[in-house]
Scaffold this motif. Structure first.
Motif, PDB file in Angstrom:
ATOM      1  N   LYS A 150      30.042  70.011 -40.254  1.00 50.88           N
ATOM      2  CA  LYS A 150      29.687  70.725 -41.487  1.00 50.88           C
ATOM      3  C   LYS A 150      28.173  70.875 -41.560  1.00 50.88           C
ATOM      4  N   ALA A 151      27.732  71.888 -42.300  1.00 49.91           N
ATOM      5  CA  ALA A 151      26.306  72.126 -42.461  1.00 49.91           C
ATOM      6  C   ALA A 151      25.690  71.063 -43.362  1.00 49.91           C
ATOM      7  N   SER A 159      20.548  74.031 -40.519  1.00 50.18           N
ATOM      8  CA  SER A 159      21.885  73.995 -39.933  1.00 50.18           C
ATOM      9  C   SER A 159      22.167  75.324 -39.260  1.00 50.18           C
ATOM     10  N   PHE A 161      25.058  77.460 -37.412  1.00 50.36           N
ATOM     11  CA  PHE A 161      26.478  77.568 -37.083  1.00 50.36           C
ATOM     12  C   PHE A 161      26.623  77.969 -35.619  1.00 50.36           C
ATOM     13  N   THR A 164      33.650  78.220 -34.190  1.00 45.93           N
ATOM     14  CA  THR A 164      34.848  77.572 -34.729  1.00 45.93           C
ATOM     15  C   THR A 164      35.751  77.180 -33.562  1.00 45.93           C
ATOM     16  N   ASN A 282      34.662  73.713 -37.734  1.00 51.06           N
ATOM     17  CA  ASN A 282      33.443  74.473 -37.448  1.00 51.06           C
ATOM     18  C   ASN A 282      32.432  73.525 -36.818  1.00 51.06           C
ATOM     19  N   TYR A 284      28.304  72.816 -36.018  1.00 53.92           N
ATOM     20  CA  TYR A 284      26.940  73.135 -36.424  1.00 53.92           C
ATOM     21  C   TYR A 284      25.959  72.284 -35.631  1.00 53.92           C
TER      22      TYR A 284
END
Length: 335
Positions: A150-151, A159, A161, A164, A282, A284
């Protein structure tokens, strides 16, 4: 202690930080037996086991806890001495600390060092297990980068991305009854057995997607435990009917080398079904916002490593997956 050299000290510090001797061997590009010999020499000199093997990884003894800050200080002082005595035209070597979840720790150090060689750079780094203290360690300068699910919400941290997750591998012992199931119809069989959660902090540390799936089916999933260190997963699976999921290609490749363990990539329909209520993870990359704190080639290599490990890169589903595993351990794909 007079027979303990600097290499042994560095080995101890890296094993203490990662709690994984195999990852240290990979990071230092030496045989695992050399790491074992170093630890054995240190144990003999101190009269203490230093690290106790638990069900899900190493646990440092009180002696190791006391020794770590002193050995770490020795390495830091040595780095300062080298920095002060180097020619001014040669930039000092910096030690980088990277936090990563267990499924992304395999081969990460060796990949980064290989890229450093291609760039003509010297690279000293430690890969440590992802933990809740990661963001604070980044802010305090105790770590440089963190791979997270997570961010970060902290103002001084950035952060990025990455991607996924698109992959999931089912892992169990060779003779497990679950392998009798067809690839497109495994989930309902899997929830009949104990499930070992391979922990991914901030993704499944509270509830795993399989737990949600079982609840939706009106079933209760029996948890066998939670594994925070990938190297201990195979031992647990070999001695039980437990099953686990692994979400990274590099981690699946690592486990495929253990005799008695079989791996099958989850089919796309069941992957989607599993993540109906709990989306896939996800990924990051988190670091401090200070400009130039980490070289751009290191950042880009990390992102490329994650993307290639957790996504269906071109040709990976049909060709690359077969290249990863021996023939008897290849993932069974849905027709």
């Amino acid at each position: 202690m007079r027979d303990i050299n600097l290499f042994t000290i560095r080995v101890f510090v890296m094993v203490y930080e990662s709690l994984n001797s195999l990852s240290v061997a990979n990071a230092l590009n030496v045989a695992p037996s050399k790491i074992s010999r170093c630890l054995s020499a240190l144990r003999h000199a101190l009269g203490d086991p230093l690290f106790i093997r638990r069900q899900y990884g190493f646990e440092p003894t009180p002696t190791a806890d006391k020794l770590y800050p002193y050995f770490q200080q020795i390495l830091c002082l040595l780095g300062q001495i080298n920095e002060n005595t180097n020619d001014t035209s040669t930039p000092p070597q910096r030690h980088y600390v990277i936090y990563a979840p267990p499924t992304l720790s395999c081969r990460l150090g060796s990949v980064l060092k290989r890229r450093a060689d291609e760039e003509g750079k010297e690279l000293s780094l430690s890969v440590r297990p992802l933990s809740a203290s990661g963001p604070e360690d980044l802010l305090q300068g105790r770590a440089d980068l963190m791979l997270s699910f997570k961010a970060s919400e902290k103002e001084r941290l950035s952060s990025r991305f990455i991607t996924t997750g698109e992959l999931l591998y089912v892992v169990a012992r060779d003779d497990h009854p679950v392998w009798q199931r067809p690839p497109n119809n495994m989930l309902d069989a899997i929830i009949n057995y104990p499930f070992l959660v391979t922990e991914c902090p901030a993704f499944n540390d509270r509830i795993d997607p399989l737990e949600l799936y079982a609840m939706d089916q009106g079933r209760h999933l029996k948890l066998a435990g939670k594994a925070g260190v990938l190297s201990e997963v195979s031992d647990y699976l070999m001695d039980s009917d437990a099953i686990t999921f692994i979400g990274a290609r590099t981690a699946a490749e690592y486990l495929a080398h253990f005799p008695g363990i079989s791996i099958r990539q989850m089919s796309e329909p069941e992957f989607q079904l599993l993540h109906d209520r709990c989306p896939p993870p996800n990924y990051y990359l988190i670091g401090r916002k200070e400009e130039g704190s980490v070289p751009s080639w290191l950042v880009e290599t990390l992102c490329e490593f994650v993307h290639e490990s957790v996504t269906e890169t071109e040709g990976a589903h049909h060709k690359g997956a077969n290249d990863i595993f021996p023939s008897h351990l290849r993932p069974s794909m849905a027709p």
